[in-house]
Design a protein around this motif. Structure first.
Motif: not given
Length: 185
Positions: A97-116
């Motif tokens: 139940n981690c926040y990075c495993r899809k369908p959670q958006p964690g991986l996407y949010q981390h990538i997006l944080s690199c492109y503010p």
């Protein structure tokens, strides 16, 4: 202006297996996928990969083997004139139940944080499973479903997010993304 696209790995860029892709030798690109990434790169997109890799937690492969798979992918893409800027992966099991495993958006949010400076609503995300699409939508990114990998199965099950674009493969997804970027959508 910076442009970004986020791709799932297994079933989108490379052949997938219900038994997991466990070695660099097993990692084989889908026809046209490397060229599609090169087209996106040449059209000015940063290409990032967001991938669940629970095979790590399951003990099917170790981190050095995962790095070997990703090194092969990056090298093959570069040979076609493309580039992968960033690879984010979740090593956890579904029950973690981690926040990075899809369908959670964690991986996407981390990538997006690199492109503010980039609006997530302009960042297309390409996947072959419902959880890819759900993670994209949760992060505010328009989802594209490819019919490769588990895509046909996903399509048959239904229940896709309302704004999902459905295409045959990554090449068709790249064409859609480049077309809409030129239109300014």
């Amino acid at each position: 202006m910076m442009k970004l696209v986020i791709l799932d790995r297994d079933g989108v860029i490379n052949y997938d297996s219900d038994d997991y892709i466990k070695t660099a030798d097993e990692w084989q690109p889908l026809p046209g996928s490397l060229e599609a990434i090169a087209r996106l790169t040449k059209a000015g997109f940063d290409v990032c990969v967001a991938t669940n890799q629970s095979g790590l937690a399951r003990g099917y492969f170790d981190i050095s083997e995962l790095h070997a798979m990703h090194h092969k992918m990056v090298q093959l893409v570069e040979e076609q004139g493309g580039r992968i800027e960033k690879i984010e992966f979740c090593p956890h099991l579904p029950e973690d139940n981690c926040y990075c495993r899809k369908p959670q958006p964690g991986l996407y949010q981390h990538i997006l944080s690199c492109y503010p400076d980039i609006d997530p609503g302009k960042v297309f995300s390409v996947g072959d499973s419902l959880r890819d699409l759900e993670a994209a939508v949760a992060a505010g990114c328009p989802p594209i479903l490819v019919k490769t990998g588990k895509g046909e199965r996903t399509l048959a099950k239904g229940g896709l997010p309302g704004n999902t674009v459905i295409v045959d493969d990554l090449d068709a997804a790249a064409a859609h993304i480049i077309y809409h970027q030129h239109r300014g959508d």
